[in-house]
Design a protein around this motif. Structure first.
Motif, PDB file in Angstrom:
ATOM      1  N   UNK A  97       0.834  -1.203   0.000  1.00  0.00           N
ATOM      2  CA  UNK A  97       0.000   0.000   0.000  1.00  0.00           C
ATOM      3  C   UNK A  97       0.872   1.258   0.000  1.00  0.00           C
ATOM      4  N   UNK A  98       1.903   1.245   0.843  1.00  0.00           N
ATOM      5  CA  UNK A  98       2.805   2.388   0.935  1.00  0.00           C
ATOM      6  C   UNK A  98       3.553   2.581  -0.378  1.00  0.00           C
ATOM      7  N   UNK A  99       4.003   1.456  -0.986  1.00  0.00           N
ATOM      8  CA  UNK A  99       4.712   1.538  -2.260  1.00  0.00           C
ATOM      9  C   UNK A  99       3.818   2.119  -3.350  1.00  0.00           C
ATOM     10  N   UNK A 100       2.546   1.734  -3.320  1.00  0.00           N
ATOM     11  CA  UNK A 100       1.591   2.246  -4.302  1.00  0.00           C
ATOM     12  C   UNK A 100       1.414   3.746  -4.150  1.00  0.00           C
ATOM     13  N   UNK A 101       1.312   4.213  -2.888  1.00  0.00           N
ATOM     14  CA  UNK A 101       1.165   5.643  -2.635  1.00  0.00           C
ATOM     15  C   UNK A 101       2.403   6.413  -3.081  1.00  0.00           C
TER      16      UNK A 101
ATOM     17  N   UNK B 255       4.393   5.496  -5.437  1.00  0.00           N
ATOM     18  CA  UNK B 255       4.383   5.465  -6.892  1.00  0.00           C
ATOM     19  C   UNK B 255       3.487   6.575  -7.443  1.00  0.00           C
ATOM     20  N   UNK B 256       2.334   6.779  -6.830  1.00  0.00           N
ATOM     21  CA  UNK B 256       1.410   7.835  -7.250  1.00  0.00           C
ATOM     22  C   UNK B 256       2.036   9.208  -7.027  1.00  0.00           C
ATOM     23  N   UNK B 257       2.714   9.376  -5.889  1.00  0.00           N
ATOM     24  CA  UNK B 257       3.376  10.644  -5.585  1.00  0.00           C
ATOM     25  C   UNK B 257       4.453  10.958  -6.619  1.00  0.00           C
ATOM     26  N   UNK B 258       5.219   9.927  -7.014  1.00  0.00           N
ATOM     27  CA  UNK B 258       6.247  10.109  -8.048  1.00  0.00           C
ATOM     28  C   UNK B 258       5.633  10.565  -9.364  1.00  0.00           C
ATOM     29  N   UNK B 259       4.491   9.950  -9.732  1.00  0.00           N
ATOM     30  CA  UNK B 259       3.805  10.336 -10.971  1.00  0.00           C
ATOM     31  C   UNK B 259       3.318  11.783 -10.899  1.00  0.00           C
ATOM     32  N   UNK B 260       2.759  12.163  -9.774  1.00  0.00           N
ATOM     33  CA  UNK B 260       2.261  13.535  -9.601  1.00  0.00           C
ATOM     34  C   UNK B 260       3.405  14.542  -9.648  1.00  0.00           C
TER      35      UNK B 260
END
Length: 254
Positions: free
Chosen positions: A1-5, A7-12
């Motif tokens: 879950x943390x890795x997914x978050x 990953x989203x932060x990196x994309x943003x």
């Protein structure tokens, strides 16, 4: 879950970076447009036999800003296209990266072609029609604001619409569109394009016809190019799948 978050932060963060670069490019080209506004103004008004007027000091600034904005839009289009490509590049295969990279200059050239089509073909036709329509009723006196507003309303839509083939090819490469979807919505697309043609042309059949046909042709070209990209994409995927099957079979034999 943390890795997914994360990953989203990196994309943003990456998206934010691309937007900032595009915004800076727009401001730079806007400054360039302001610098050459007088020359651009003379070029756009050389075909009319009257001197444009202004109704107030703010109109002068408005004209400068309008002309500079057109230059900024034209100059920023390849920058924005490049930033979009850089943003989606990690999700593309090496061959897809090379193919989609060629769309960047194509977007710019098609935008310029669309502006040229609108300015040299559509604008004179509409302008002459309207002048002829009111020549026995009015004395034609135009303000700079109204003239350039009318000019941009006629030409800019064609700059955008002429990019349709490249946009369709790019979306097909990403798997968002395919030629079958474009073919299935053809009649709806034709209706929308016909409405656009009627709105931006004088109220006569000939003008509507002259504008509508190129738009229909653009859509058909988009479908054809989408088919080419889609077939190549399928062949590439099939080839990779065959190679993977051969590799897996070889591993199983060992």
């Amino acid at each position: 879950m943390i890795e997914k978050e994360l990953h989203i932060v990196d994309h943003l963060e990456e998206l934010r970076k691309r937007i900032i670069i595009s915004a800076v490019a727009f401001i730079v080209f806007l400054i360039v447009g302001f610098t050459f506004a007088i020359d651009i103004y003379k070029w756009f008004t050389k075909g009319i036999d009257m001197k444009l007027s202004v109704l107030g000091p703010s109109d002068i600034l408005w004209v400068y800003f309008m002309l500079a904005t057109v230059i900024a839009i034209a100059g920023t289009i390849p920058v924005i296209a490049m930033q979009i490509w850089l943003f989606v590049r990690p999700a593309l295969r090496p061959k897809e990266r090379k193919i989609t990279l060629t769309y960047v200059p194509a977007l710019f050239f098609l935008f310029i072609m669309g502006l040229a089509f609108g300015y040299f073909i559509i604008f004179p036709m509409i302008f002459s029609f309207l002048l002829h329509l009111g020549q026995d009723m009015f004395i034609a006196q135009f303000t700079a604001e109204k003239y350039f507003q009318f000019l941009m309303n006629v030409t800019l839509p064609f700059g955008v619409l002429f990019e349709l083939p490249v946009v369709v090819m790019f979306l097909t490469s990403l798997g968002i569109l395919n030629p079958y979807v474009l073919s299935s919505i053809r009649k709806y697309a034709y209706f929308v394009l016909a409405v656009i043609a009627v709105v931006i042309t004088p109220p006569d059949f000939i003008s509507d016809f002259i504008v509508t046909i190129p738009l229909f042709v653009l859509y058909e070209i988009s479908i054809s190019l989408s088919k080419v990209v889609f077939r190549k994409k399928l062949k590439r995927q099939q080839k990779e799948e065959n190679e993977r099957n051969v590799y897996e079979q070889g591993g199983a034999i060992k």
